[in-house]
Design a protein around this motif. Structure first.
Motif, PDB file in Angstrom:
ATOM      1  N   GLN A   1      44.363  49.630  32.467  1.00  0.00           N
ATOM      2  CA  GLN A   1      43.849  49.068  33.716  1.00  0.00           C
ATOM      3  C   GLN A   1      44.623  49.742  34.841  1.00  0.00           C
ATOM      4  O   GLN A   1      45.799  50.100  34.667  1.00  0.00           O
ATOM      5  CB  GLN A   1      44.097  47.565  33.738  1.00  0.00           C
ATOM      6  CG  GLN A   1      43.524  46.845  34.909  1.00  0.00           C
ATOM      7  CD  GLN A   1      43.740  45.328  34.765  1.00  0.00           C
ATOM      8  OE1 GLN A   1      44.660  44.882  34.084  1.00  0.00           O
ATOM      9  NE2 GLN A   1      42.891  44.567  35.403  1.00  0.00           N
ATOM     10  N   LYS A   2      43.960  49.924  35.990  1.00  0.00           N
ATOM     11  CA  LYS A   2      44.659  50.494  37.138  1.00  0.00           C
ATOM     12  C   LYS A   2      44.555  49.527  38.307  1.00  0.00           C
ATOM     13  O   LYS A   2      43.640  48.714  38.384  1.00  0.00           O
ATOM     14  CB  LYS A   2      44.136  51.880  37.492  1.00  0.00           C
ATOM     15  CG  LYS A   2      42.659  51.955  37.829  1.00  0.00           C
ATOM     16  CD  LYS A   2      42.225  53.405  37.999  1.00  0.00           C
ATOM     17  CE  LYS A   2      40.763  53.496  38.363  1.00  0.00           C
ATOM     18  NZ  LYS A   2      40.503  53.669  39.764  1.00  0.00           N
ATOM     19  N   ASP A   3      45.525  49.623  39.201  1.00  0.00           N
ATOM     20  CA  ASP A   3      45.527  48.732  40.354  1.00  0.00           C
ATOM     21  C   ASP A   3      44.746  49.354  41.508  1.00  0.00           C
ATOM     22  O   ASP A   3      44.175  50.445  41.376  1.00  0.00           O
ATOM     23  CB  ASP A   3      46.957  48.348  40.747  1.00  0.00           C
ATOM     24  CG  ASP A   3      47.796  49.531  41.215  1.00  0.00           C
ATOM     25  OD1 ASP A   3      47.227  50.585  41.589  1.00  0.00           O
ATOM     26  OD2 ASP A   3      49.032  49.394  41.215  1.00  0.00           O
ATOM     27  N   GLU A   4      44.742  48.675  42.653  1.00  0.00           N
ATOM     28  CA  GLU A   4      43.959  49.125  43.814  1.00  0.00           C
ATOM     29  C   GLU A   4      44.477  50.442  44.396  1.00  0.00           C
ATOM     30  O   GLU A   4      43.752  51.127  45.105  1.00  0.00           O
ATOM     31  CB  GLU A   4      43.916  48.041  44.896  1.00  0.00           C
ATOM     32  CG  GLU A   4      45.271  47.659  45.467  1.00  0.00           C
ATOM     33  CD  GLU A   4      46.074  46.712  44.586  1.00  0.00           C
ATOM     34  OE1 GLU A   4      47.277  46.615  44.819  1.00  0.00           O
ATOM     35  OE2 GLU A   4      45.528  46.101  43.651  1.00  0.00           O
ATOM     36  N   SER A   5      45.698  50.826  44.067  1.00  0.00           N
ATOM     37  CA  SER A   5      46.227  52.108  44.546  1.00  0.00           C
ATOM     38  C   SER A   5      46.061  53.213  43.489  1.00  0.00           C
ATOM     39  O   SER A   5      46.690  54.263  43.586  1.00  0.00           O
ATOM     40  CB  SER A   5      47.698  51.970  44.954  1.00  0.00           C
ATOM     41  OG  SER A   5      48.490  51.666  43.828  1.00  0.00           O
ATOM     42  N   ASP A   6      45.211  52.968  42.505  1.00  0.00           N
ATOM     43  CA  ASP A   6      44.925  53.931  41.437  1.00  0.00           C
ATOM     44  C   ASP A   6      46.174  54.331  40.652  1.00  0.00           C
ATOM     45  O   ASP A   6      46.372  55.489  40.293  1.00  0.00           O
ATOM     46  CB  ASP A   6      44.216  55.176  41.987  1.00  0.00           C
ATOM     47  CG  ASP A   6      42.785  54.877  42.398  1.00  0.00           C
ATOM     48  OD1 ASP A   6      42.175  53.974  41.795  1.00  0.00           O
ATOM     49  OD2 ASP A   6      42.282  55.532  43.329  1.00  0.00           O
ATOM     50  N   THR A   7      46.995  53.335  40.359  1.00  0.00           N
ATOM     51  CA  THR A   7      48.163  53.501  39.511  1.00  0.00           C
ATOM     52  C   THR A   7      47.932  52.694  38.240  1.00  0.00           C
ATOM     53  O   THR A   7      47.535  51.525  38.310  1.00  0.00           O
ATOM     54  CB  THR A   7      49.436  52.997  40.226  1.00  0.00           C
ATOM     55  OG1 THR A   7      49.611  53.767  41.419  1.00  0.00           O
ATOM     56  CG2 THR A   7      50.662  53.144  39.348  1.00  0.00           C
ATOM     57  N   VAL A   8      48.151  53.311  37.083  1.00  0.00           N
ATOM     58  CA  VAL A   8      47.993  52.595  35.821  1.00  0.00           C
ATOM     59  C   VAL A   8      49.055  51.495  35.775  1.00  0.00           C
ATOM     60  O   VAL A   8      50.244  51.775  35.903  1.00  0.00           O
ATOM     61  CB  VAL A   8      48.120  53.538  34.607  1.00  0.00           C
ATOM     62  CG1 VAL A   8      48.088  52.748  33.299  1.00  0.00           C
ATOM     63  CG2 VAL A   8      47.003  54.571  34.637  1.00  0.00           C
ATOM     64  N   ASP A   9      48.586  50.256  35.617  1.00  0.00           N
ATOM     65  CA  ASP A   9      49.538  49.142  35.645  1.00  0.00           C
ATOM     66  C   ASP A   9      49.524  48.277  34.387  1.00  0.00           C
ATOM     67  O   ASP A   9      50.310  47.343  34.274  1.00  0.00           O
ATOM     68  CB  ASP A   9      49.323  48.269  36.882  1.00  0.00           C
ATOM     69  CG  ASP A   9      47.983  47.552  36.910  1.00  0.00           C
ATOM     70  OD1 ASP A   9      47.133  47.802  36.035  1.00  0.00           O
ATOM     71  OD2 ASP A   9      47.783  46.733  37.829  1.00  0.00           O
ATOM     72  N   ARG A  10      48.661  48.628  33.424  1.00  0.00           N
ATOM     73  CA  ARG A  10      48.601  47.788  32.231  1.00  0.00           C
ATOM     74  C   ARG A  10      47.943  48.526  31.078  1.00  0.00           C
ATOM     75  O   ARG A  10      46.929  49.190  31.242  1.00  0.00           O
ATOM     76  CB  ARG A  10      47.799  46.521  32.548  1.00  0.00           C
ATOM     77  CG  ARG A  10      47.778  45.517  31.439  1.00  0.00           C
ATOM     78  CD  ARG A  10      47.135  44.199  31.907  1.00  0.00           C
ATOM     79  NE  ARG A  10      46.625  43.529  30.742  1.00  0.00           N
ATOM     80  CZ  ARG A  10      45.410  43.037  30.614  1.00  0.00           C
ATOM     81  NH1 ARG A  10      44.569  43.099  31.612  1.00  0.00           N
ATOM     82  NH2 ARG A  10      45.042  42.457  29.503  1.00  0.00           N
ATOM     83  N   LEU A  11      48.536  48.388  29.907  1.00  0.00           N
ATOM     84  CA  LEU A  11      47.933  48.876  28.664  1.00  0.00           C
ATOM     85  C   LEU A  11      47.160  47.712  28.068  1.00  0.00           C
ATOM     86  O   LEU A  11      47.730  46.654  27.811  1.00  0.00           O
ATOM     87  CB  LEU A  11      49.010  49.361  27.693  1.00  0.00           C
ATOM     88  CG  LEU A  11      48.548  49.708  26.283  1.00  0.00           C
ATOM     89  CD1 LEU A  11      47.550  50.852  26.289  1.00  0.00           C
ATOM     90  CD2 LEU A  11      49.745  50.054  25.415  1.00  0.00           C
ATOM     91  N   ILE A  12      45.862  47.894  27.861  1.00  0.00           N
ATOM     92  CA  ILE A  12      45.017  46.824  27.332  1.00  0.00           C
ATOM     93  C   ILE A  12      44.885  46.923  25.817  1.00  0.00           C
ATOM     94  O   ILE A  12      45.012  45.933  25.105  1.00  0.00           O
ATOM     95  CB  ILE A  12      43.619  46.858  27.998  1.00  0.00           C
ATOM     96  CG1 ILE A  12      43.760  46.572  29.498  1.00  0.00           C
ATOM     97  CG2 ILE A  12      42.681  45.851  27.334  1.00  0.00           C
ATOM     98  CD1 ILE A  12      42.474  46.751  30.273  1.00  0.00           C
ATOM     99  N   ARG A  13      44.621  48.153  25.326  1.00  0.00           N
ATOM    100  CA  ARG A  13      44.379  48.324  23.888  1.00  0.00           C
ATOM    101  C   ARG A  13      44.789  49.721  23.447  1.00  0.00           C
ATOM    102  O   ARG A  13      44.468  50.705  24.090  1.00  0.00           O
ATOM    103  CB  ARG A  13      42.892  48.093  23.609  1.00  0.00           C
ATOM    104  CG  ARG A  13      42.505  48.163  22.155  1.00  0.00           C
ATOM    105  CD  ARG A  13      41.032  47.817  21.918  1.00  0.00           C
ATOM    106  NE  ARG A  13      40.133  48.787  22.530  1.00  0.00           N
ATOM    107  CZ  ARG A  13      39.227  48.491  23.473  1.00  0.00           C
ATOM    108  NH1 ARG A  13      39.090  47.268  23.914  1.00  0.00           N
ATOM    109  NH2 ARG A  13      38.440  49.427  23.962  1.00  0.00           N
ATOM    110  N   LYS A  14      45.498  49.783  22.336  1.00  0.00           N
ATOM    111  CA  LYS A  14      45.892  51.065  21.742  1.00  0.00           C
ATOM    112  C   LYS A  14      44.711  51.652  20.971  1.00  0.00           C
ATOM    113  O   LYS A  14      43.923  50.930  20.385  1.00  0.00           O
ATOM    114  CB  LYS A  14      47.080  50.880  20.792  1.00  0.00           C
ATOM    115  CG  LYS A  14      48.348  50.351  21.435  1.00  0.00           C
ATOM    116  CD  LYS A  14      49.022  51.347  22.332  1.00  0.00           C
ATOM    117  CE  LYS A  14      49.587  52.496  21.560  1.00  0.00           C
ATOM    118  NZ  LYS A  14      50.102  53.571  22.403  1.00  0.00           N
ATOM    119  N   SER A  15      44.634  52.971  20.933  1.00  0.00           N
ATOM    120  CA  SER A  15      43.550  53.662  20.235  1.00  0.00           C
ATOM    121  C   SER A  15      43.877  53.911  18.768  1.00  0.00           C
ATOM    122  O   SER A  15      42.990  54.244  17.992  1.00  0.00           O
ATOM    123  CB  SER A  15      43.290  55.015  20.913  1.00  0.00           C
ATOM    124  OG  SER A  15      44.433  55.844  20.787  1.00  0.00           O
TER     125      SER A  15
END
Length: 163
Positions: free
Chosen positions: A69-83
């Motif tokens: 997931q990325k925040d409003e400043s287009d910075t990745v801020d969360r890992l949701i699911r590993k591949s």
């Protein structure tokens, strides 16, 4: 370097397609203050989530195909699911020895059907979806690793942490 910040970019992302997004990952939590890595993304199955489409050079805890997931400043801020994929990184030191393993590594990666991305000619990130095909890759750089002219690490040796 722009404004005192070093940007690490992916010139040829492994899964480059027509509709992609770029987000940044602050590398300070990984002991690289003042550095940002540009990550290529594409929309994933859940609204507001994105799949990583490049093989991270410096970010720990992320791999090709992970959903973030990325925040409003287009910075990745969360890992949701590993591949379920892993990233092996190899750094070749200077000066280069007389027997340089980089060409052999490229051939081993290609022969194994693996994806890779190079950052310059000294750092390679290799996508590992099947550990069973890795022995030829390990074999071709083993001499340099033992000699101290190449270093390797798994990107999942540390967890992803947003800044």
């Amino acid at each position: 370097m722009i404004g005192g910040i070093t940007y690490v970019s992916h010139e040829v992302p492994a899964w480059r397609g027509e509709k992609h997004y770029i987000a940044m990952v602050d590398l300070a939590p990984f002991d690289l203050p003042g550095m940002l890595e540009q990550i290529w993304l594409r929309e994933a199955d859940v609204e507001g989530s994105y799949e990583v489409c490049c093989i991270p050079f410096h970010v720990y805890g992320l791999a090709l195909g992970d959903v973030v997931q990325k925040d409003e400043s287009d910075t990745v801020d969360r890992l949701i699911r590993k591949s379920g994929r892993r990233t092996l990184r190899v750094l070749f030191a200077e000066p280069r020895p007389s027997v340089d393993a980089r060409s052999a590594l490229r051939r081993a990666v290609d022969s194994a059907g693996l994806l890779s991305e190079w950052n310059g000619d000294r750092l390679v990130a290799i996508d590992v979806s099947d550990l069973s095909v890795m022995q030829p890759v390990f074999d071709c750089v083993q001499g340099e690793i033992q000699g101290g002219t190449a270093f390797w690490e798994w990107s999942d040796s540390r967890d992803f942490r947003p800044a």
